[in-house]
Write a protein that holds these residues in place. Structure first.
Motif, PDB file in Angstrom:
ATOM      1  N   LEU A  67       0.826  -1.207   0.000  1.00  0.00           N
ATOM      2  CA  LEU A  67       0.000   0.000   0.000  1.00  0.00           C
ATOM      3  C   LEU A  67       0.862   1.259   0.000  1.00  0.00           C
ATOM      4  N   VAL A  68       1.875   1.291   0.838  1.00  0.00           N
ATOM      5  CA  VAL A  68       2.758   2.455   0.915  1.00  0.00           C
ATOM      6  C   VAL A  68       3.478   2.658  -0.409  1.00  0.00           C
ATOM      7  N   ARG A  69       4.034   1.595  -0.960  1.00  0.00           N
ATOM      8  CA  ARG A  69       4.792   1.715  -2.213  1.00  0.00           C
ATOM      9  C   ARG A  69       3.900   2.049  -3.399  1.00  0.00           C
ATOM     10  N   ALA A  70       2.717   1.465  -3.441  1.00  0.00           N
ATOM     11  CA  ALA A  70       1.784   1.778  -4.533  1.00  0.00           C
ATOM     12  C   ALA A  70       1.353   3.241  -4.458  1.00  0.00           C
ATOM     13  N   ASN A  71       1.182   3.764  -3.256  1.00  0.00           N
ATOM     14  CA  ASN A  71       0.825   5.172  -3.093  1.00  0.00           C
ATOM     15  C   ASN A  71       1.973   6.068  -3.554  1.00  0.00           C
ATOM     16  N   GLU A 131      10.033  -1.261  12.528  1.00  0.00           N
ATOM     17  CA  GLU A 131       9.078  -1.763  11.536  1.00  0.00           C
ATOM     18  C   GLU A 131       8.710  -0.679  10.527  1.00  0.00           C
ATOM     19  N   THR A 132       8.514   0.529  11.017  1.00  0.00           N
ATOM     20  CA  THR A 132       8.180   1.651  10.135  1.00  0.00           C
ATOM     21  C   THR A 132       9.339   1.932   9.184  1.00  0.00           C
ATOM     22  N   ALA A 133      10.557   1.932   9.710  1.00  0.00           N
ATOM     23  CA  ALA A 133      11.731   2.164   8.870  1.00  0.00           C
ATOM     24  C   ALA A 133      11.846   1.105   7.783  1.00  0.00           C
ATOM     25  N   ALA A 134      11.599  -0.143   8.151  1.00  0.00           N
ATOM     26  CA  ALA A 134      11.680  -1.231   7.169  1.00  0.00           C
ATOM     27  C   ALA A 134      10.608  -1.094   6.096  1.00  0.00           C
ATOM     28  N   GLU A 135       9.397  -0.725   6.484  1.00  0.00           N
ATOM     29  CA  GLU A 135       8.308  -0.607   5.508  1.00  0.00           C
ATOM     30  C   GLU A 135       8.490   0.571   4.575  1.00  0.00           C
ATOM     31  N   LEU A 136       9.083   1.658   5.074  1.00  0.00           N
ATOM     32  CA  LEU A 136       9.280   2.835   4.233  1.00  0.00           C
ATOM     33  C   LEU A 136      10.638   2.847   3.541  1.00  0.00           C
ATOM     34  N   GLY A 137      11.530   1.943   3.966  1.00  0.00           N
ATOM     35  CA  GLY A 137      12.857   1.889   3.361  1.00  0.00           C
ATOM     36  C   GLY A 137      13.730   3.077   3.740  1.00  0.00           C
ATOM     37  N   ILE A 138      13.588   3.547   4.985  1.00  0.00           N
ATOM     38  CA  ILE A 138      14.382   4.679   5.470  1.00  0.00           C
ATOM     39  C   ILE A 138      15.032   4.300   6.793  1.00  0.00           C
ATOM     40  N   ALA A 139      15.945   5.130   7.257  1.00  0.00           N
ATOM     41  CA  ALA A 139      16.646   4.872   8.516  1.00  0.00           C
ATOM     42  C   ALA A 139      15.731   5.130   9.714  1.00  0.00           C
ATOM     43  N   THR A 140      16.047   4.504  10.842  1.00  0.00           N
ATOM     44  CA  THR A 140      15.232   4.686  12.046  1.00  0.00           C
ATOM     45  C   THR A 140      15.271   6.134  12.530  1.00  0.00           C
ATOM     46  N   GLY A 141      16.418   6.797  12.386  1.00  0.00           N
ATOM     47  CA  GLY A 141      16.507   8.199  12.770  1.00  0.00           C
ATOM     48  C   GLY A 141      15.594   9.082  11.930  1.00  0.00           C
ATOM     49  N   THR A 142      15.466   8.735  10.665  1.00  0.00           N
ATOM     50  CA  THR A 142      14.573   9.476   9.775  1.00  0.00           C
ATOM     51  C   THR A 142      13.126   9.269  10.188  1.00  0.00           C
ATOM     52  N   VAL A 143      12.787   8.052  10.607  1.00  0.00           N
ATOM     53  CA  VAL A 143      11.438   7.778  11.098  1.00  0.00           C
ATOM     54  C   VAL A 143      11.152   8.650  12.316  1.00  0.00           C
ATOM     55  N   LYS A 144      12.099   8.714  13.235  1.00  0.00           N
ATOM     56  CA  LYS A 144      11.907   9.505  14.454  1.00  0.00           C
ATOM     57  C   LYS A 144      11.725  10.982  14.139  1.00  0.00           C
ATOM     58  N   SER A 145      12.552  11.520  13.233  1.00  0.00           N
ATOM     59  CA  SER A 145      12.437  12.951  12.932  1.00  0.00           C
ATOM     60  C   SER A 145      11.145  13.249  12.170  1.00  0.00           C
ATOM     61  N   HIS A 146      10.770  12.399  11.191  1.00  0.00           N
ATOM     62  CA  HIS A 146       9.504  12.613  10.483  1.00  0.00           C
ATOM     63  C   HIS A 146       8.320  12.508  11.444  1.00  0.00           C
ATOM     64  N   SER A 147       8.395  11.565  12.338  1.00  0.00           N
ATOM     65  CA  SER A 147       7.310  11.368  13.299  1.00  0.00           C
ATOM     66  C   SER A 147       7.184  12.576  14.226  1.00  0.00           C
TER      67      SER A 147
END
Length: 163
Positions: A67-71, A131-147
């Motif tokens: 779903l994320v990638r198709a979007n 899990e979020t980092a793996a699904e979006l294909g980004i680093a965990t630090g990037t997940v934290k800052s985006h969040s």
């Protein structure tokens, strides 16, 4: 496992989770029609990979990732960048008649795409940072800052709306 059994397991899984996946798709894209399309793409890809995905026990994660990638793919298409209108509105649409959930969804869709995806996966679906980092294909630090940025912007938007 025989083909009939695999297909029965697939139909059962899709039947029980389709509404959930549709809500996730809507949270990602903000349009019910596009959400239906995203879910259709996800179910077609899931069907092809079903034996492997089922064996690994990652059905939910696999569908969310599709779903994320198709979007993301949909946003990259040229026709998605233009929004023709008959007339330019004089002011932004009044959201005062929306209920609390509608206001939250509207505020969520005002976020930049990656912040919205991160907030949806982390705080709506309750996935971990990893899990979020793996699904979006980004680093965990990037997940934290985006969040963090996404939540801060949501709070500001909702405060302006009086919530």
């Amino acid at each position: 496992m025989r083909r009939e059994e695999r297909e029965a397991a697939f139909v059962s899984f899709v039947g029980s989770r389709q509404a959930h996946f549709r809500r996730i798709a809507y949270a990602l894209c903000g349009d019910w029609n596009q959400a239906e399309d995203l879910v259709q793409v996800a179910m077609a890809k899931l069907y092809v990979a079903w034996p492997r995905v089922r064996r690994d026990g990652r059905e939910e994660a696999y569908v969310r990732q599709i779903l994320v990638r198709a979007n993301i793919d949909e946003h990259r298409r040229p026709w998605h960048r233009e929004h023709p209108m008959d007339a330019v509105p004089e002011h932004a649409a009044d959201r005062s008649d929306l209920d609390d959930r509608g206001t939250l969804i509207a505020a969520l869709h005002d976020l930049p795409v990656m912040q919205r995806k991160t907030v949806v996966l982390r705080h709506w679906l309750g996935l971990s940072v990893q899990e979020t980092a793996a699904e979006l294909g980004i680093a965990t630090g990037t997940v934290k800052s985006h969040s963090a940025r996404g939540l801060e912007r949501l709070q500001q938007t909702l405060a302006r709306e009086g919530y």
